[in-house]
Design a protein around this motif. Structure first.
Motif, PDB file in Angstrom:
ATOM      1  N   CYS A  57       0.849  -1.191   0.000  1.00 31.36           N
ATOM      2  CA  CYS A  57       0.000   0.000   0.000  1.00 31.36           C
ATOM      3  C   CYS A  57       0.886   1.242   0.000  1.00 31.36           C
ATOM      4  O   CYS A  57       1.835   1.337   0.774  1.00 31.36           O
ATOM      5  CB  CYS A  57      -0.902   0.011   1.230  1.00 31.36           C
ATOM      6  SG  CYS A  57      -1.908   1.500   1.341  1.00 31.36           S
ATOM      7  N   CYS A  67      -4.175   1.407   3.620  1.00 31.08           N
ATOM      8  CA  CYS A  67      -5.368   2.248   3.436  1.00 31.08           C
ATOM      9  C   CYS A  67      -6.642   1.430   3.221  1.00 31.08           C
ATOM     10  O   CYS A  67      -7.723   1.839   3.624  1.00 31.08           O
ATOM     11  CB  CYS A  67      -5.165   3.223   2.276  1.00 31.08           C
ATOM     12  SG  CYS A  67      -5.362   2.480   0.637  1.00 31.08           S
ATOM     13  N   GLY A  68      -6.517   0.273   2.580  1.00 30.78           N
ATOM     14  CA  GLY A  68      -7.691  -0.577   2.373  1.00 30.78           C
ATOM     15  C   GLY A  68      -8.489  -0.234   1.134  1.00 30.78           C
ATOM     16  O   GLY A  68      -9.413  -0.959   0.776  1.00 30.78           O
ATOM     17  N   THR A  69      -8.153   0.888   0.465  1.00 26.46           N
ATOM     18  CA  THR A  69      -8.970   1.291  -0.684  1.00 26.46           C
ATOM     19  C   THR A  69      -8.166   1.474  -1.978  1.00 26.46           C
ATOM     20  O   THR A  69      -8.747   1.535  -3.051  1.00 26.46           O
ATOM     21  CB  THR A  69      -9.701   2.621  -0.387  1.00 26.46           C
ATOM     22  OG1 THR A  69      -8.738   3.567   0.076  1.00 26.46           O
ATOM     23  CG2 THR A  69     -10.767   2.443   0.668  1.00 26.46           C
ATOM     24  N   CYS A  70      -6.853   1.567  -1.869  1.00 24.12           N
ATOM     25  CA  CYS A  70      -6.071   1.787  -3.089  1.00 24.12           C
ATOM     26  C   CYS A  70      -6.107   0.524  -3.962  1.00 24.12           C
ATOM     27  O   CYS A  70      -6.595  -0.521  -3.553  1.00 24.12           O
ATOM     28  CB  CYS A  70      -4.629   2.166  -2.749  1.00 24.12           C
ATOM     29  SG  CYS A  70      -3.662   0.796  -2.091  1.00 24.12           S
ATOM     30  N   CYS A  73      -4.283  -2.516  -2.321  1.00 25.61           N
ATOM     31  CA  CYS A  73      -5.079  -3.103  -1.226  1.00 25.61           C
ATOM     32  C   CYS A  73      -6.275  -3.864  -1.774  1.00 25.61           C
ATOM     33  O   CYS A  73      -6.575  -4.983  -1.352  1.00 25.61           O
ATOM     34  CB  CYS A  73      -5.572  -2.017  -0.273  1.00 25.61           C
ATOM     35  SG  CYS A  73      -4.283  -1.365   0.812  1.00 25.61           S
TER      36      CYS A  73
HETATM   37 ZN   LIG Z   1      -3.753   0.813   0.159  1.00 26.03          ZN
END
Ligand SMILES: [Zn+2]
Length: 267
Positions: A57, A67-70, A73
């Motif tokens: 990430c 981040c969990g959203t890129c 990820c």
């Molecule tokens: Zn990320």
């Protein structure tokens, strides 16, 4: 610390191991092979996948592991990221040497998007001896940027030579996480069994296989908690027996009988 807390890697439970793993990945050269042992559960894989996100990430904030959203990820989560590969042996009970050769060939390739590659092997205890030995050969000439992360619910079944080459992280079941709203019910059943010595008093209340599995998770968590205060040979043995029971329950129709004979042997 509550078992319902989210850890550094964003998953409920096993907060300490998440923290340890996150700090380990960020602070030093990573060992070529890590073992993640603990009860069969989705959270183990979730934690390990999130750990992989921290390596790739690029948008994580200051107090954020990832981040969990890129795009990285997202693709790691969906298991389509080229440098993080989740291997599951779907059709066979065992992981054969052919599979290990395929894994090692693919892992010899250079990273595509990042600076390292991660291969997550689920249920690694299913490697047969030939496969495990072939895998060991690969570990003898480790590539500094290629990591194998081995998941297992049966640490005791791994070859000692394989374990000795890996760094271990162990996950623990947690009563509140595994059976958040049934802990009181299962406590009652278990105390009733201890008083009466009659396994049937437990099994006739657990109608579905999912109920029996949840109860076994509860028993595993109990033994783990007891072992924190007083780690004895008995608790280690009992925990291994419970892991074996869980394994057999999953592939067996007579789950009630299996649990009864397990309980009968406790006394
Ligand atoms: Zn990320």
């Amino acid at each position: 610390m509550s078992g319902m807390d989210k850890g550094t890697l964003g998953v409920l439970g096993n907060v300490t191991v998440q923290d340890r793993l996150f700090r380990y990945l960020g602070s030093q050269r990573i060992h070529p092979a890590l073992i993640f042992s603990g009860p069969r559960s989705d959270s183990k894989l979730a934690i390990v996948k999130n750990a992989a996100k921290t390596l790739f990430c690029r948008l994580s904030g200051p107090n954020q592991a990832f981040c969990g959203t890129c795009s990285a990820c997202d693709r790691i989560e969906r298991e389509i990221f080229p440098d993080v590969w989740v291997w599951r042996e779907l059709d066979e009970e065992i992981i054969k040497i052919e599979s290990i050769r395929e894994i090692c060939t693919r892992m010899a390739l250079s990273p595509v998007e990042g600076s390292c590659r991660v291969c997550i092997i689920d249920d690694c205890h299913r490697m047969n001896p030939a496969a495990a030995n072939a895998f060991l050969k690969t570990l003898e000439e480790p590539n500094q940027s290629h990591y194998f992360w081995l998941l297992t619910s049966q640490l005791g079944s791994l070859l000692p030579t394989l374990r000795s080459r890996c760094l271990e992280f162990s996950f623990q079941p947690d009563i509140r996480r595994v059976v958040p709203d049934r802990a009181a019910e299962f406590d009652g059943l278990y105390q009733d069994f201890l008083r009466s010595g009659d396994p049937y008093r437990v099994t006739h209340k657990l109608r579905e296989k999912s109920d029996v599995l949840a109860f076994v998770h509860y028993l595993q968590a109990r033994v783990r908690q007891e072992a924190v205060n007083d780690s004895s040979w008995y608790q280690i043995h009992e925990f291994e027996r419970l892991m074996e029971l869980e394994h057999r329950l999953r592939s067996n129709a007579s789950y009630g009988l299996l649990l009864e004979s397990h309980l009968a042997a406790i006394r």
